[in-house]
Motif scaffolding. Structure first.
Motif, short mmCIF file in Angstrom:
data_model
loop_
_atom_site.label_atom_id
_atom_site.label_comp_id
_atom_site.label_asym_id
_atom_site.label_seq_id
_atom_site.Cartn_x
_atom_site.Cartn_y
_atom_site.Cartn_z
N ASP C 124 -2.42 -6.66 -6.51
CA ASP C 124 -1.84 -5.75 -5.28
C ASP C 124 -2.35 -4.06 -6.23
OD1 ASP C 124 -0.96 -7.57 -2.74
OD2 ASP C 124 -0.18 -8.83 -4.89
N HIS C 125 -1.95 -4.53 -7.39
CA HIS C 125 -1.84 -2.61 -7.53
C HIS C 125 -3.80 -1.84 -6.83
CE1 HIS C 125 1.34 -2.43 -8.94
NE2 HIS C 125 2.02 -3.07 -9.50
N PRO C 126 -4.64 -2.87 -7.44
CA PRO C 126 -5.37 -2.22 -7.02
C PRO C 126 -6.24 -1.21 -5.93
CG PRO C 126 -6.80 -4.31 -8.48
CD PRO C 126 -4.76 -4.15 -7.81
N ALA C 127 -5.66 -2.28 -4.82
CA ALA C 127 -5.49 -1.31 -3.56
C ALA C 127 -5.15 0.24 -3.97
CB ALA C 127 -5.52 -2.07 -2.17
N THR C 128 -3.73 -0.51 -4.81
CA THR C 128 -2.84 1.17 -4.05
C THR C 128 -3.53 2.57 -5.30
OG1 THR C 128 -0.74 -0.32 -3.46
CG2 THR C 128 -0.07 1.16 -4.67
N MET C 129 -3.62 1.70 -5.71
CA MET C 129 -4.81 2.58 -7.18
C MET C 129 -5.74 3.33 -6.40
SD MET C 129 -2.47 2.47 -9.70
CE MET C 129 -1.27 1.63 -10.29
N LEU C 130 -6.36 3.00 -5.26
CA LEU C 130 -7.66 3.51 -4.95
C LEU C 130 -7.15 4.48 -4.32
CD1 LEU C 130 -9.96 0.57 -4.35
CD2 LEU C 130 -10.58 2.17 -6.18
N ALA C 131 -6.06 3.72 -3.80
CA ALA C 131 -5.56 4.89 -2.45
C ALA C 131 -5.11 6.05 -3.13
CB ALA C 131 -4.33 4.03 -1.13
N LEU C 132 -4.57 6.05 -4.33
CA LEU C 132 -4.24 7.20 -5.03
C LEU C 132 -5.05 7.41 -5.85
CD1 LEU C 132 -0.42 5.30 -6.10
CD2 LEU C 132 -0.38 7.32 -3.94
N GLY C 133 -5.83 7.58 -5.35
CA GLY C 133 -7.06 8.00 -6.66
C GLY C 133 -6.34 8.14 -8.43
N SER C 178 4.68 17.12 0.95
CA SER C 178 4.54 16.46 2.08
C SER C 178 3.35 15.15 1.87
CB SER C 178 3.46 17.40 3.60
OG SER C 178 4.27 18.55 3.52
N THR C 179 3.94 14.81 1.47
CA THR C 179 2.68 13.15 1.27
C THR C 179 3.54 11.94 1.27
OG1 THR C 179 1.36 14.63 -0.75
CG2 THR C 179 0.78 11.81 -0.66
N GLY C 180 3.12 10.90 1.52
CA GLY C 180 3.33 9.66 1.87
C GLY C 180 2.60 8.46 1.61
N GLY C 181 3.04 7.48 1.39
CA GLY C 181 2.41 6.09 1.22
C GLY C 181 3.09 4.75 1.31
N GLY C 197 -4.07 -6.87 2.22
CA GLY C 197 -3.02 -6.10 1.96
C GLY C 197 -4.32 -4.06 2.40
N VAL C 198 -3.17 -3.38 3.12
CA VAL C 198 -3.65 -2.83 2.89
C VAL C 198 -2.88 -1.34 2.11
CG1 VAL C 198 -3.93 -0.88 4.41
CG2 VAL C 198 -4.94 -2.92 4.62
N ALA C 199 -3.37 -0.15 1.61
CA ALA C 199 -2.33 0.23 0.85
C ALA C 199 -2.87 1.99 2.13
CB ALA C 199 -2.46 0.99 -0.38
N VAL C 200 -2.52 2.86 2.11
CA VAL C 200 -2.02 4.19 2.61
C VAL C 200 -1.76 5.16 2.03
CG1 VAL C 200 -1.72 5.62 4.85
CG2 VAL C 200 -2.85 3.16 4.73
N ALA C 214 -6.45 11.89 1.62
CA ALA C 214 -6.07 10.71 2.29
C ALA C 214 -7.19 9.95 1.45
CB ALA C 214 -6.61 10.38 3.61
N GLY C 215 -6.03 8.54 1.54
CA GLY C 215 -6.80 7.42 0.23
C GLY C 215 -6.20 6.42 1.49
N ILE C 216 -7.53 4.95 1.27
CA ILE C 216 -7.54 3.43 1.97
C ILE C 216 -7.74 2.54 0.62
CG2 ILE C 216 -7.46 2.67 4.16
CD1 ILE C 216 -6.89 5.03 5.70
N GLY C 217 -7.06 1.73 0.25
CA GLY C 217 -7.37 1.29 -0.10
C GLY C 217 -7.43 -0.60 0.47
N LEU C 218 -8.01 -1.37 -0.10
CA LEU C 218 -7.61 -2.95 1.13
C LEU C 218 -7.70 -4.18 -0.07
CD1 LEU C 218 -10.54 -2.76 3.73
CD2 LEU C 218 -8.27 -1.33 3.67
N THR C 219 -6.56 -4.49 -0.19
CA THR C 219 -6.69 -5.71 -0.76
C THR C 219 -7.13 -7.33 -0.12
OG1 THR C 219 -4.40 -4.77 -1.85
CG2 THR C 219 -4.77 -7.75 -2.68
N ASN C 220 -7.89 -7.92 -0.80
CA ASN C 220 -7.91 -9.55 -0.96
C ASN C 220 -9.18 -9.72 -0.02
OD1 ASN C 220 -8.44 -12.33 -2.16
ND2 ASN C 220 -6.84 -12.28 -0.96
N VAL C 221 -9.38 -8.85 0.47
CA VAL C 221 -10.77 -9.13 1.41
C VAL C 221 -12.15 -8.66 1.31
CG1 VAL C 221 -8.93 -8.40 4.26
CG2 VAL C 221 -10.11 -6.49 2.61
#
Lengths: 159, 788, 292
Positions: C124-133, C178-181, C197-200, C214-221
């Motif tokens: 799961d963390h990879p998608a989130t880390m991708l979204a977070l740069g 003004s950031t949210g994820g 899974g999706v991280a935004v 903006a960052g969007i990461g995807l898990t297991n797809v």
């Protein structure tokens, strides 16, 4: 083989072990403390849960050698001065166990969880035990046992 | 029911805390893997990677070269003693270890004996086996086609994969109801293969003592006595006689039917101990357990219901293909190859029914154990509760109203069903009514309509099931000829303490407490003064064991009857002590007293002492009794469950918002334990309804061979069950009790499926097979034009 | 379920550990939390001849904010992340992520860095880390180097780490105001890997439009964790109204490459990416506004 020294339930145990020896087998077969069980081998069921340096972990997914110099608490170490701890008492009072096979793991998970959560909600308890599978009880009475213990701990301090 | 005894005595109706808990809470239980004997060897099994293959060579040399590996056993070794095949409970045959070919993935092929489980595992790795793959058949429908490869080439003259055809009921009368029907509905229902997954896997420690010739086996078995007899029958020719076989079933970490059969691993361990003269331990790991044994269900059902437009149902017709894997090793009473599937008319009064089942061989491990149910009752209940719901929806009648209309009425009991069962007692409408009140059914229907108008999906599902448990009357019920009675032996000691032993074996049901309560009820000894033992065939009376919710209906009855025999004798002793006539004595729990003179009394403890110190002339000393109880009928517990679900239109997830379970198991011995059984049973109903399935790909590979993909629900997935009860005693059971361990597992899945379908019926959805996965629901939603 | 034999070392410093890795080459495998490695060893799917246990190296269990980054050391357990006040207050997306990994007992052992170093697209963390740069800090015999997480997963079960390198730290840029994820995962049950899974992570400018961060990461797809670059590009500069969210989520779904498996068919997973992306954007927007 490697020499290790693990404090289990307050007692130091020295042993020569293969590095691949799993902590659960060290506890069950070297120390002959058979309350810690094996249910799934893949870290899903939690029957093997022990408390390692204060944290509940699945002892089937830790090598014994990793516990060298550290402290392990197993179900056999919960009773103090012939008295069950609050969670054990809760399981008894609330019918939180049936076949008893998952029970030691459930107790060890709760040992850590309740130390950090004095007033857990039902939802928090359910998440806390989500790494421990029970096939008999449907969890309802395990949740009640946790609530019983939390209540007793709030009233009467830790145990 | 108001208890007749004080809480201190703890007879029926008291929620006595369990006598078995203190040891489990301290980690002091004694499960099979806790048994360690000096010089013990560990057995590990080499398993087939193929679902169907010829074995061309087995090379054990590398394994035998590993220090600590004591032996490698193959089918050829067992064949020397004619132990490479064994009979199944259904009189089919099953390989212990193969000589020629393997029939399913994970089948036992060779066994390694070593001084530790680590070395044994290395030995398993080092055994080299060559296979020649054969065509695989996994679909039982394809298995029955004329051109399918014949799997059981060991059976001389066998030209197909058809095991048996079984049918029951009046076909002509049933067909007539369909010809005359105003409405008929049909549905294909698949009840997939599932796995009991008790948290303790199967295993044993076998110890053959060469000097005494005695074999002792500590074993995860729900039926130790029957196992002893089976061992004697199977291995009599190699010198194992029944008086020299002791089966000990120690604490069992859950059974649910999975610990009824004899699996190859047990037999190999026994053979290994006989061959080596050393104790041998075999403990399955979870992958082995999930891939080789303890499978249930696997019924491909086509069900049809006939009825009138006013909602009256008249006829039921069922055709089923039963996938048994490569052998019929089902755990059923011998006369019933499809178990008690013909309880499928359920709670409804209908004129005619006809059931056909065809068994098929496939390249899968043997299935057909119970998964917490009484011999295919779950399949039966699921079928009738689903098809009834389909008809109710089809004719636009509320499913509750539809059930009320068709229920067998209280005054119809004892009720003879269209398929020949005699239901003992019931009040189905009362249970459904209570469940509807508890869940506020009418309000929910209003809410559902409002939500539907907003495009939201909520469903309400009912299951009003009838169980059939407590097998069974010896006229119809036997396993390999052994009649399905059960037994109790009660001994009262001079100081008024009691030991009681039974032919059953608890796997978590709390027998040590419940049986003690029956004795407390009947004799007035406090529960604390009663020790209950089961599971050691050297000491306990013969019984058929614990499964199919039979312990309370059969052994519980035996317990009451044995206690009453003791009470009869106690009356004689009391009369002697009180110098009164037996007929002048009255009993209240714990004492006899002279009618009209309550202070002229003798307590049961005083009588116990007298039985050994001052027994009446002409009466034998001692105070003990044995009873072998042959039940006159089965018992028919029932209940009504209502489930409310909300469906996520985006992801297809189903959320169970509420689940109310009203059960009626007759008179209750320990309400706390009964409620616990229902909680657990509901969770094992939820599991196959939404999570669990054993699937195979076309090559016969098991896709759910670990807990990573075989999904046991955790506390997070499991709803907070709401339970309630009605009480309709069994008229023929000495305590009026019925058995309850499996009701909820049997009844719950249909309530869940009915709720999910109810939520989507207006979209055009008629049925969904279990398990109801988000992916399946999503597909139905999108096919019917619903999205987020 | 017994692992094959192996040699075991427990170095006391990172230098020693790196020296061991250099000496042993591909024979060595690093043990941190072990919650993926040990089950694989028990299944004998992995049988490393030599285990280098880094758990005895002091000073690697930090979660700190320094020089504009949140820094997560190699021995930070998932449960540490869940309990960290710093993380809870500043990075709810990390709490979202860690709290759906395996179960609480596994999280007591499993490490955050290990969740990346294992290279599993189902983690799961990879998608989130991708979204977070995020930036992965690797240490090896040639010293330390930073690897942007988008370059960290070149192929299935493969990372940019060399055989003699250790993942020492994850650095996550401290987001502007003004950031949210949010991270959303559909799992069949607790303990399962994601069906999808999706991280935004989004940051809004003064006029309420999405910034370039903006960052969007995807898990297991897909065979690797996926950075949904087209969807990221789409949202930049946009007011994220209902229509924009819908379009972004469809673009993200198009960037996924799921396959049929036991968790469901590919078209289902692709649609899940769409649904979860839309919901994650909405949740992220709520968090921009101070929601939870």
């Amino acid at each position: 083989m490697a020499a290790i020294n693990v404090k289990v339930n307050g007692v130091d145990h020295k042993a020569e072990v293969e590095p691949r020896l799993l902590l659960v087998h060290f506890i069950r077969e070297v120390l002959r403390l058979t309350g810690t069980h094996i249910g799934c081998d893949t870290s899903h069921c939690g029957a093997c849960t022990v408390v390692l340096d204060g944290r509940a972990v699945k002892s089937c997914t830790v090598f014994a050698i990793q516990a060298d110099g550290r402290e392990v608490l197993t179900v056999e170490g919960l009773e103090q001065d012939g008295k069950l701890n609050h969670l054990q008492e809760g399981f008894f009072q609330e019918h939180g166990l049936q076949c008893g096979f998952c029970t030691p793991g459930m107790l060890m998970t709760g040992y850590e969880f309740l130390k950090n959560n004095a007033e857990p909600s039902e939802d928090e308890i359910r998440h806390a035990i989500s790494g421990n599978l029970c096939r008999c009880t449907g969890y309802v009475n395990i949740v009640k046992a946790y609530q019983y213990a939390a209540q007793k701990m709030r009233e009467g301090g830790a145990q | 029911m108001t208890p007749r005894t004080s809480p201190e005595v703890g007879g029926m109706g008291h929620s006595v805390k369990r006598k078995e808990d203190p040891r489990f809470l301290r980690g002091q239980g004694n499960y099979v893997d806790d048994v360690v004997l000096p010089d013990m060897l560990y057995l590990d099994i080499v398993r087939s990677p193929y679902a169907h293959a010829k074995i061309t060579n087995i090379d054990t040399s590398k394994a035998l070269a590993i220090p600590g590996v004591a032996a490698v056993i193959t089918g050829k070794d067992l064949a020397q003693y004619n132990l490479h095949w064994m009979p199944t409970l259904m009189s089919d045959t099953q390989m212990v270890l193969p000589v020629e070919k393997v029939m399913y993935q994970a089948q036992e092929v060779a066994a390694v004996l070593a001084t530790s489980r680590y070395v044994a595992a290395d030995g398993v790795d080092a055994v080299e086996i060559d296979y020649d793959p054969l065509p695989v058949v996994v679909d039982p429908k394809k298995a029955l086609l004329p051109d399918a490869p014949v799997l059981r080439t060991d059976k001389e003259g066998k030209k197909d994969n058809h095991i048996w055809h079984w049918e029951w009921g009046d076909k002509a009368a049933t067909d007539k109801t369909f010809q005359e029907a105003e409405v008929t509905v049909q549905e294909d229902i698949y009840i997939p293969r599932i796995h009991v997954s008790s948290i303790e896997t199967c295993g044993c420690v076998a110890h053959f003592n060469k000097v005494t010739g005695k074999l002792t086996v500590w074993m995860t078995t729900q039926a130790p006595h029957a196992i002893r007899t089976v061992f004697a029958l199977v291995a009599g020719h190699v010198g194992l006689a029944e008086h020299k076989i002791q089966i000990i079933s120690p604490d069992i970490g859950g059974g649910f039917g999975g610990k009824v059969p004899v699996y190859p691993g047990y037999v190999i361990a026994v053979a290994a101990s006989v061959l080596t003269g050393k104790p041998v331990k075999w403990i399955e790991d979870r992958m082995e357990n999930l891939q080789a044994d303890s499978f249930a269900r696997d019924y491909h059902i086509s069900a049809e219901l006939a009825g009138k437009k006013d909602g009256t149902i008249t006829g039921l017709r069922i055709k089923t293909i039963a996938d048994h894997g490569y052998t019929d090793a089902a755990a059923n009473p011998s006369k019933f190859p499809a178990g008690l599937f013909h309880i499928c008319t359920g709670s409804y009064d209908l004129k005619a029914a006809h059931v056909e089942v065809d068994g098929a061989y496939t390249n899968k491990p043997p299935g057909g154990i119970a998964y917490r149910c009484s011999f295919r009752v779950t399949e039966a209940v699921h079928t009738i509760e689903r098809i009834a719901d389909v008809m109710a929806h089809e004719i636009g009648m509320d499913p509750a109203e539809f059930r009320f209309k068709n229920f067998i009425k209280p005054e119809q009991f004892p009720y003879k069903s269209a398929l020949g069962w005699e239901y003992d007692s019931g009040n189905y409408a009362a249970a459904l009514k209570l469940a509807m009140e508890r869940i506020e059914y009418d309000e929910l229907r209003k809410e559902q309509a409002e939500k539907r108008a907003r495009g939201e999906l909520t469903g309400i599902g009912i299951s009003s099931f009838t169980e059939i448990v407590g097998a069974g009357p010896s006229k119809h019920f036997d396993i390999l000829g052994l009649k399905m009675f059960d037994s109790a032996e009660i001994r009262v000691h001079p100081t008024g303490k009691v030991i009681a032993r039974f032919g059953t074996k608890s796997q978590g049901q709390g027998h040590e407490t419940t049986y003690a309560q029956i004795i407390a009820e009947e004799l007035g000894f406090p529960v604390a003064d009663i020790a209950v033992e089961e599971g050691d065939t050297d000491t306990a009376p013969y019984g058929l064991g614990t499964y199919a919710s039979r312990s309370t209906p059969v052994a519980g009855a035996a317990c009451a009857m044995a206690a009453r025999k003791i009470r009869d004798k106690a009356r004689k002793i009391a009369a002697y002590l009180l110098e009164a006539h037996e007929d002048d004595l009255e009993w209240e729990p714990g004492k006899f007293f002279v009618k009209g003179s309550p202070d002229r009394a003798k307590t049961i403890q005083e009588i116990s002492l007298a039985a050994y110190t001052n027994h009446p002339p002409g009466v034998e000393a001692g105070l003990e009794a044995v009873d072998y109880y042959d039940p006159p009928n089965l018992t028919y517990p029932f209940g009504s469950y209502i489930c409310v679900v909300d469906i996520d239109k985006g992801t297809g997830e189903v959320k169970i918002r509420r689940f109310v379970a009203v059960d009626d198991c007759g008179n209750i011995i320990n309400p706390m334990i009964v409620e616990g059984q229902i909680h657990g049973g509901l969770t094992m109903g939820l599991a196959p309804a939404m999570y669990e399935e054993i699937q195979y790909d076309e090559s016969g590979n098991n896709l759910n061979g670990s807990f990573m993909n075989y999904l046991l629900p955790t506390a997070v997935e499991t709803p907070k069950w709401e339970t309630d009860k009605t009480c309709t005693p069994s008229p023929h059971h000495p305590l009026g009790a019925k058995g309850v361990g499996e009701s909820a597992t049997v009844g719950a899945p249909a309530a869940i499926v009915n709720a999910v379908v109810d939520a989507m019926w207006h979209l055009g959805v008629r049925h969904i097979d279990i398990p109801i996965t988000p992916a399946k629901v999503w597909k139905l939603l999108r096919e019917n034009g619903v999205s987020e | 379920m017994i692992p094959r034999s192996f040699e075991y070392s427990a170095p006391g410093t990172l230098d020693e550990a790196v020296a061991l890795l250099q000496k042993l080459g591909s024979d060595a495998k690093i043990l941190s939390g072990g919650q993926s490695l040990i089950p694989m060893m028990k299944l004998r799917l992995a049988s490393p001849p030599h285990i280098v246990d880094i758990n005895r190296i002091p000073g690697l269990d930090y979660i700190t904010e320094k020089d504009g980054f949140l820094r997560i050391g190699a021995l930070v357990r998932e449960s540490d992340l869940e309990r960290s006040e710093l993380v809870r207050s500043r990075f709810p997306i990390l709490v979202d992520t860690t709290s759906v990994i395996a179960d609480p007992l596994v999280r007591n052992q499993a490490t955050v860095c290990g969740n990346l170093a294992h290279g599993d697209p189902a983690n799961d963390h990879p998608a989130t880390m991708l979204a977070l740069g995020a930036i992965v800090v690797a240490v090896g015999p040639r010293g330390e180097r930073d690897v942007p997480v988008e370059n960290f997963f070149p192929a299935l079960f493969t990372t940019a780490l060399e055989a003699d390198e250790i993942l020492r730290e994850i650095k996550i840029p401290i987001p502007p105001p003004s950031t949210g994820g949010a991270y959303l995962k559909l799992e069949r049950k607790v303990g399962d890997y994601a069906t999808a899974g999706v991280a935004v992570q989004i940051t809004l400018n003064n006029s309420g439009a999405c910034t370039a961060a903006a960052g969007i990461g995807l898990t297991n797809v897909g065979f690797t964790p996926i950075k949904a670059v087209k969807a990221e590009a789409f949202v930049k500069g946009k007011q994220l109204d209902q229509a924009a969210v819908k379009q972004a989520s469809e673009i993200a779904a198009g960037e996924s490459h799921p396959v049929d498996d036991i968790r469901g068919p590919a078209d289902y997973k692709r649609d899940l990416v769409r649904v979860l992306t839309a919901r994650a954007i909405v949740r992220a927007l709520e968090r921009v506004k101070g929601g939870v």
